[in-house]
Design a protein around this motif. Structure first.
Motif, short mmCIF file in Angstrom:
data_model
loop_
_atom_site.label_atom_id
_atom_site.label_comp_id
_atom_site.label_asym_id
_atom_site.label_seq_id
_atom_site.Cartn_x
_atom_site.Cartn_y
_atom_site.Cartn_z
N LEU A 154 -5.11 14.84 -3.23
CA LEU A 154 -3.42 14.15 -3.69
C LEU A 154 -2.67 15.84 -4.94
N HIS B 104 -6.16 5.75 -2.30
CA HIS B 104 -5.77 6.99 -1.28
C HIS B 104 -5.71 7.72 -1.38
N PHE B 105 -6.32 8.95 -2.44
CA PHE B 105 -6.29 9.88 -2.95
C PHE B 105 -8.23 10.17 -3.26
N THR C 184 -7.49 1.94 -6.83
CA THR C 184 -6.56 2.19 -6.04
C THR C 184 -6.17 3.67 -5.51
N GLU D 210 -1.11 16.38 -1.52
CA GLU D 210 -0.27 15.92 -0.81
C GLU D 210 1.03 15.73 -2.01
N ASN E 186 2.39 1.70 -3.57
CA ASN E 186 1.77 2.20 -3.95
C ASN E 186 1.24 3.80 -4.41
N ARG E 187 0.81 4.32 -3.03
CA ARG E 187 1.29 5.15 -2.55
C ARG E 187 1.92 6.08 -3.59
N GLU E 188 3.10 5.68 -3.02
CA GLU E 188 4.33 6.62 -3.47
C GLU E 188 4.41 6.69 -4.90
N ALA F 111 0.73 -0.95 0.24
CA ALA F 111 0.18 -0.32 0.14
C ALA F 111 0.76 1.18 0.01
N LEU F 112 2.08 1.21 0.63
CA LEU F 112 2.77 2.58 0.80
C LEU F 112 3.48 2.52 -0.34
#
Length: 213
Positions: A65, A58-59, A54, A68, A20-22, A17-18
């Motif tokens: 977004l 996250h956003f 996905t 971030e 994917n966020r990055e 998950a981290l």
């Protein structure tokens, strides 16, 4: 720590998950520079190599977004400014290093901060902006105090030039523009060195000036 306290602690995000966020933030940072903050989120998901669901997990919306991405660029760029100041003995060499690295960090993605539609009141944004302002001001003032940089420019002038010179020309698709960025930044840096070869019109720009235009 008690068992009750352990059960109240929120679960740590999974490693995938981290990642994917990055990947989402990295793809968005690139595409905001290339196409502006209104680029379709589906295109960002495609470049990140993840599904739309996905991205939205996250956003949940564009504003989250964008914030971030701005926070990421502020943090990464501040770290580069601090490293340049600590590791270079020549203050203008530190400034030069920062300018080139900031271009690679896609500092042009900060342009939404200058838009009236962008909410700059989030406390994390205040903190990140102030840290970057202080770090870059330190580079500029050190170079000026050493007589290595002309004194009729300010941090805002530097940031405007960085933002403009690291973005594609409006209305054009410039996939190969990156190969010219550092060349043009070096021309700009040559113009910052002291002694000045010309008198600049108008007044030096501060970051506060940029936020109120």
């Amino acid at each position: 720590m008690s068992i009750a306290a352990e059960t109240r602690r929120p679960p740590r995000p999974r490693a995938d998950a981290l990642r994917n966020r990055e990947r989402i933030v990295s793809a968005a940072r690139e595409m905001f520079v290339e196409f502006g903050p209104d680029v379709p989120l589906d295109e960002i998901a495609r470049r990140a190599g993840i599904g739309n669901a996905t991205l939205y997990r996250h956003f949940p919306d564009r504003a989250v977004l964008i914030r971030e991405v701005v926070l990421s660029v502020l943090s990464r760029t501040t770290e580069q400014a601090d490293a340049a100041a600590a590791e270079e003995t020549d203050p203008f060499a530190a400034l030069r290093r920062f300018v080139h690295v900031a271009a690679d960090e896609r500092i042009g993605a900060l342009c939404p901060m200058l838009s009236g539609a962008f909410d700059t009141d989030h406390p994390d944004l205040h903190t990140g902006r102030d840290r970057l302002d202080a770090a870059v001001r330190g580079l500029v003032e050190a170079a000026q105090a050493a007589g290595r940089m002309r004194t009729d420019v300010a941090v805002g002038d530097l940031m405007v030039a960085l933002s403009q010179l690291t973005r594609p020309l409006p209305g054009t698709a410039c996939p190969n523009m990156d190969r010219f960025v550092h060349r043009h930044l070096q021309l700009f840096l040559d113009g910052l060195e002291a002694p000045a070869r010309s008198e600049l019109p108008g007044a030096a720009a501060t970051l506060e000036d940029l936020r109120t235009t």
